[in-house]
Scaffold this motif. Structure first.
Motif, PDB file in Angstrom:
ATOM      1  N   ILE A 119       0.868  -1.191   0.000  1.00 44.26           N
ATOM      2  CA  ILE A 119       0.000   0.000   0.000  1.00 44.26           C
ATOM      3  C   ILE A 119       0.896   1.228   0.000  1.00 44.26           C
ATOM      4  O   ILE A 119       1.844   1.301   0.788  1.00 44.26           O
ATOM      5  N   MET A 120       0.613   2.170  -0.888  1.00 47.83           N
ATOM      6  CA  MET A 120       1.385   3.418  -0.786  1.00 47.83           C
ATOM      7  C   MET A 120       0.472   4.628  -0.748  1.00 47.83           C
ATOM      8  O   MET A 120      -0.647   4.601  -1.255  1.00 47.83           O
ATOM      9  N   PHE A 121       1.010   5.660  -0.099  1.00 42.72           N
ATOM     10  CA  PHE A 121       0.209   6.850   0.142  1.00 42.72           C
ATOM     11  C   PHE A 121       0.643   7.977  -0.799  1.00 42.72           C
ATOM     12  O   PHE A 121       1.828   8.256  -0.934  1.00 42.72           O
ATOM     13  N   GLU A 123       3.645  -4.348   3.230  1.00 34.09           N
ATOM     14  CA  GLU A 123       4.630  -3.343   2.809  1.00 34.09           C
ATOM     15  C   GLU A 123       3.962  -1.971   2.622  1.00 34.09           C
ATOM     16  O   GLU A 123       2.900  -1.871   2.021  1.00 34.09           O
ATOM     17  N   ILE A 124       4.639  -0.974   3.147  1.00 34.66           N
ATOM     18  CA  ILE A 124       4.107   0.394   3.069  1.00 34.66           C
ATOM     19  C   ILE A 124       5.085   1.268   2.287  1.00 34.66           C
ATOM     20  O   ILE A 124       6.293   1.200   2.494  1.00 34.66           O
ATOM     21  N   GLY A 125       4.532   2.074   1.408  1.00 36.87           N
ATOM     22  CA  GLY A 125       5.376   2.996   0.652  1.00 36.87           C
ATOM     23  C   GLY A 125       4.860   4.419   0.745  1.00 36.87           C
ATOM     24  O   GLY A 125       3.671   4.652   0.970  1.00 36.87           O
ATOM     25  N   ALA A 126       5.767   5.350   0.575  1.00 37.45           N
ATOM     26  CA  ALA A 126       5.355   6.759   0.492  1.00 37.45           C
ATOM     27  C   ALA A 126       5.686   7.248  -0.904  1.00 37.45           C
ATOM     28  O   ALA A 126       6.806   7.019  -1.385  1.00 37.45           O
ATOM     29  N   MET A 127       4.710   7.877  -1.529  1.00 38.75           N
ATOM     30  CA  MET A 127       5.041   8.499  -2.805  1.00 38.75           C
ATOM     31  C   MET A 127       5.804   9.777  -2.502  1.00 38.75           C
ATOM     32  O   MET A 127       5.421  10.546  -1.611  1.00 38.75           O
ATOM     33  N   GLY A 144       5.063  15.161   4.384  1.00 37.33           N
ATOM     34  CA  GLY A 144       6.021  14.976   5.481  1.00 37.33           C
ATOM     35  C   GLY A 144       5.681  13.737   6.278  1.00 37.33           C
ATOM     36  O   GLY A 144       4.656  13.075   6.035  1.00 37.33           O
ATOM     37  N   VAL A 145       6.513  13.447   7.271  1.00 29.77           N
ATOM     38  CA  VAL A 145       6.395  12.172   7.985  1.00 29.77           C
ATOM     39  C   VAL A 145       5.097  12.067   8.800  1.00 29.77           C
ATOM     40  O   VAL A 145       4.557  10.970   8.982  1.00 29.77           O
ATOM     41  N   ALA A 146       4.554  13.203   9.239  1.00 29.05           N
ATOM     42  CA  ALA A 146       3.366  13.139  10.099  1.00 29.05           C
ATOM     43  C   ALA A 146       2.198  12.472   9.382  1.00 29.05           C
ATOM     44  O   ALA A 146       1.461  11.676   9.973  1.00 29.05           O
ATOM     45  N   GLU A 147       2.052  12.778   8.094  1.00 31.03           N
ATOM     46  CA  GLU A 147       0.930  12.174   7.354  1.00 31.03           C
ATOM     47  C   GLU A 147       1.116  10.664   7.213  1.00 31.03           C
ATOM     48  O   GLU A 147       0.151   9.896   7.287  1.00 31.03           O
ATOM     49  N   VAL A 148       2.361  10.255   7.028  1.00 31.64           N
ATOM     50  CA  VAL A 148       2.617   8.805   6.902  1.00 31.64           C
ATOM     51  C   VAL A 148       2.262   8.121   8.221  1.00 31.64           C
ATOM     52  O   VAL A 148       1.593   7.082   8.237  1.00 31.64           O
ATOM     53  N   ALA A 182      13.097  13.020   3.161  1.00 36.81           N
ATOM     54  CA  ALA A 182      13.034  11.572   2.913  1.00 36.81           C
ATOM     55  C   ALA A 182      13.736  10.812   4.040  1.00 36.81           C
ATOM     56  O   ALA A 182      13.321   9.708   4.397  1.00 36.81           O
ATOM     57  N   ASP A 183      14.778  11.397   4.615  1.00 40.90           N
ATOM     58  CA  ASP A 183      15.492  10.699   5.705  1.00 40.90           C
ATOM     59  C   ASP A 183      14.594  10.547   6.944  1.00 40.90           C
ATOM     60  O   ASP A 183      14.753   9.611   7.724  1.00 40.90           O
ATOM     61  N   LEU A 184      13.614  11.473   7.113  1.00 44.59           N
ATOM     62  CA  LEU A 184      12.702  11.355   8.259  1.00 44.59           C
ATOM     63  C   LEU A 184      11.572  10.363   7.960  1.00 44.59           C
ATOM     64  O   LEU A 184      11.054   9.704   8.854  1.00 44.59           O
ATOM     65  N   ILE A 185      11.207  10.286   6.698  1.00 41.94           N
ATOM     66  CA  ILE A 185      10.099   9.395   6.316  1.00 41.94           C
ATOM     67  C   ILE A 185      10.582   7.942   6.229  1.00 41.94           C
ATOM     68  O   ILE A 185       9.845   7.005   6.567  1.00 41.94           O
ATOM     69  N   ALA A 186      11.844   7.775   5.818  1.00 43.83           N
ATOM     70  CA  ALA A 186      12.362   6.423   5.530  1.00 43.83           C
ATOM     71  C   ALA A 186      12.125   5.405   6.655  1.00 43.83           C
ATOM     72  O   ALA A 186      11.690   4.281   6.377  1.00 43.83           O
ATOM     73  N   PRO A 187      12.360   5.776   7.939  1.00 47.34           N
ATOM     74  CA  PRO A 187      12.170   4.750   8.977  1.00 47.34           C
ATOM     75  C   PRO A 187      10.723   4.255   9.085  1.00 47.34           C
ATOM     76  O   PRO A 187      10.456   3.229   9.701  1.00 47.34           O
TER      77      PRO A 187
END
Ligand code: PEP
Ligand code: MG
Length: 581
Positions: free
Chosen positions: A390-392, A428-432, A397-401, A442-447
């Motif tokens: 699933i990807m969003f 599996e989760i992905g961020a667009m 930013g990371v808060a939405e993820v 991206a470094d904050l979202i990656a984890p």
């Protein structure tokens, strides 16, 4: 085919956005909400005019009754019938036609528009809904007054659709089996008509200004999606030339077909996973045939547009069908990316001054948690049947993820509590990554995720502040702009640091001239439109990854988008020139 000896060939030139050549009859798609011209009628024609209205009303009523039965949605359609049969509206229209001697089309349209205007700005959500109902009814009646009906969108022979513009909702209504090309007046490489054409593997040309007023439905034309041309009244010599081009393209297709199921590995051993982007369930056979190793982006908006009120049950069935059909290949579903150009602005609660910067993608989903959870639950249930991710979309930013993941976790828990133990512990989760702020963080979202997917169609528009649909600024829309490349590099670096994969699913992933550059920048996966998949895989097989890395290092030092593009093209030409012609 016959060519009139008296009619000279005419060539229209636009922008090629999906390659290939098609020869078929044109079908002009009128904008159903265009204001009809105000025509005067003779007093003796009044009865005939009123009879036209009656026939259109009757046809609309039959259409609504059929919809009511098919969808089981009693309430909405009852409201539509009430509007359709509203005595005061119809009396007003009949009186105006009788006394002012105006054609019924413009009288009806004007009155309905007045009602819509009155409801547009109101706060009451019930009344705002009526705005949409009135618009829907008006469109249906206008279509019947013009003598068109829904069946005009299904054809018994191949057609080239000619339109001012093609919205996602238009495309879901088309008989996609019979449509062999799009000739569009507006748009750009990344407008949805272009993306859909590439997905369907049919030629498309945009920016054919004025064409829908000059062509006629039923006229035979040639559409050249390589050179960006539409040939009206093609001469015999032209037809011969195009048939030769088609034969050559078929020969290349046969060659690619024979190797397309093999993996995409460079000559020095770097493997890249190549997937396809999908919008419709009926595309899946051609996706599998193309050699796609996965669906790297399933745009769920199109299923939504076909059935906006689909229940969790229906969604589960549809998503499950996709997962099962892909037979073990992973399917990355993108949660709804409504808003921007993907939602009829009339459906938004209020028109937005700048929809692309407004309520779009994950913002809409997080703002309507129950609606979002219905989709998440359906996706989780579908994931019981095969490899699913699933990807969003439109993450800034990371808060939405994190917020989206919390809802996903809630859904998982609920389903398990309901006894659905097949729902996997983790999915599996992905961020667009399609907003510059997401790329920069991206470094904050990656984890928080398993993978990134670069949505370059939007990333480019937001980075350069250039509307992806606006042909006036299309020259500025440059995928190799140094600003875009730096953001891509940032995302790849963050992905390496945190050990998450990085994919690209924007249209840039299918641009063959840029494959060397993308390989050099370090993309792990590329997801392109179906037609491009065999080409991208073959291009990768011809490349040497080390050369590509050197190219990327040099490209990142360059200042000019054109120069960077050319640097990549030189390598592409050297290793697989035959694929580019
Ligand atoms: C993108 O923005 O690159 C993307 C793949 O999403 P869409 O084109 O659907 O906005
Ligand atoms: Mg996008």
């Amino acid at each position: 085919m016959t060519t009139s000896a008296t009619t000279a060939e005419k060539i229209w030139s636009g922008l090629a956005v999906s390659s290939g050549v098609a020869e078929a009859v044109a079908h002009i798609l009128q904008d159903t909400f265009d204001e009809p011209p105000e025509e005067e009628i003779q007093p003796e024609d009044v009865d005939h005019e009123l009879e036209r209205l009656n026939v259109a009303l009757e046809a609309t009523k039959t259409e609504i009754r059929a919809l009511q039965e098919r969808t089981g949605e009693a309430e909405i359609f009852e409201t539509h019938l009430m509007i359709l049969e509203d005595v005061s509206i119809l009396e007003h229209v009949r009186r105006t036609v009788r006394t002012k001697h105006r054609s019924v089309d413009s009288v009806y349209f004007k009155l309905m528009r007045k009602h819509m205007e009155a409801l547009r700005g109101v706060d009451d959500p019930y009344l705002r809904e009526r705005f949409i109902d009135i618009k829907d009814i008006t469109q249906r009646v206008m279509r019947h007054l013009r003598g068109e009906d829904r069946s005009e969108l299904t054809f018994d022979h191949p057609v080239i659709i000619v339109a001012h513009d093609l919205t996602p909702s238009d495309t879901v209504q088309l008989d996609r089996e019979k449509v062999v090309g799009f000739a569009i007046e507006t748009g750009s490489t990344n407008s949805h008509a272009a993306i859909i054409a590439r997905s369907l593997g049919i030629p498309a040309v945009v920016r054919l200004h004025g064409i829908s007023g000059e062509l006629h439905t039923g006229e035979r034309v040639v559409l050249d999606g390589d050179e960006g041309l539409l040939v009206q009244h093609p001469a015999n010599a032209t037809l011969k030339r195009y048939r030769q081009i088609e034969a050559e393209a078929e020969a290349l297709d046969d060659l690619l077909q024979s190797v397309c199921q093999q993996p995409a590995v460079t000559s020095d051993g770097r493997t890249v996973r190549v997937g396809a982007n999908a919008e419709f369930v009926d595309e899946l056979d051609s996706i599998i045939e193309s050699g796609a190793e996965e669906i790297g982006l399933f745009r769920t908006e199109f299923i939504y547009l076909e059935e906006p009120d689909a229940s969790e049950e229906t969604l589960t069935e549809l998503y499950t069908e996709v997962v099962k059909k892909m037979g073990g290949r992973r399917v990355i579903f993108r949660t709804l990316d409504l808003g921007g150009d993907k939602l009829d602005p009339m459906l938004a609660e209020e028109p937005e001054p700048n929809p692309f910067l407004g309520w779009r993608g994950i913002r809409v989903s997080l703002g309507r948690p129950d609606f979002f959870k219905r989709q998440l639950r359906a996706l989780l249930r579908a994931s019981c049947h095969g490899e699913t991710a699933i990807m969003f979309p439109m993450v800034s930013g990371v808060a939405e993820v994190r917020a989206a993941k919390r809802l996903l976790q809630q859904c998982r828990q609920e389903l398990r509590d309901e006894g659905l133990h097949c729902v996997p512990e983790s999915i599996e989760i992905g961020a667009m990554i399609e907003i510059p702020s997401a790329a920069c963080t991206a470094d904050l979202i990656a984890p928080e995720v398993d993978f990134f997917s670069l949505g370059t169609n939007d990333l480019i528009q937001y980075t350069i502040a250039v509307d992806r649909l606006n042909d006036r600024v299309a020259e500025l829309y440059q995928s190799t702009h140094p600003g875009v490349l730096r953001l891509i590099k940032m995302v790849v670096d963050a992905s390496r640091q945190h050990n998450v994969r990085v994919a690209m699913c924007g249209e840039m992933a299918g641009e063959l001239e840029l494959t060397p550059l993308l390989m050099g920048l370090g993309l792990d996966e590329l997801s392109a439109s179906t037609g491009q998949v065999p080409f991208v895989k073959q291009a990768i097989r011809k490349l040497c990854h080390r050369d590509c890395e050197q190219l990327a290092v040099a490209a990142l030092k360059e200042q000019d988008a054109g120069v960077i593009h050319e640097m990549s093209k030189v390598i592409a030409r050297k290793f697989y020139g035959d694929l580019l012609d």
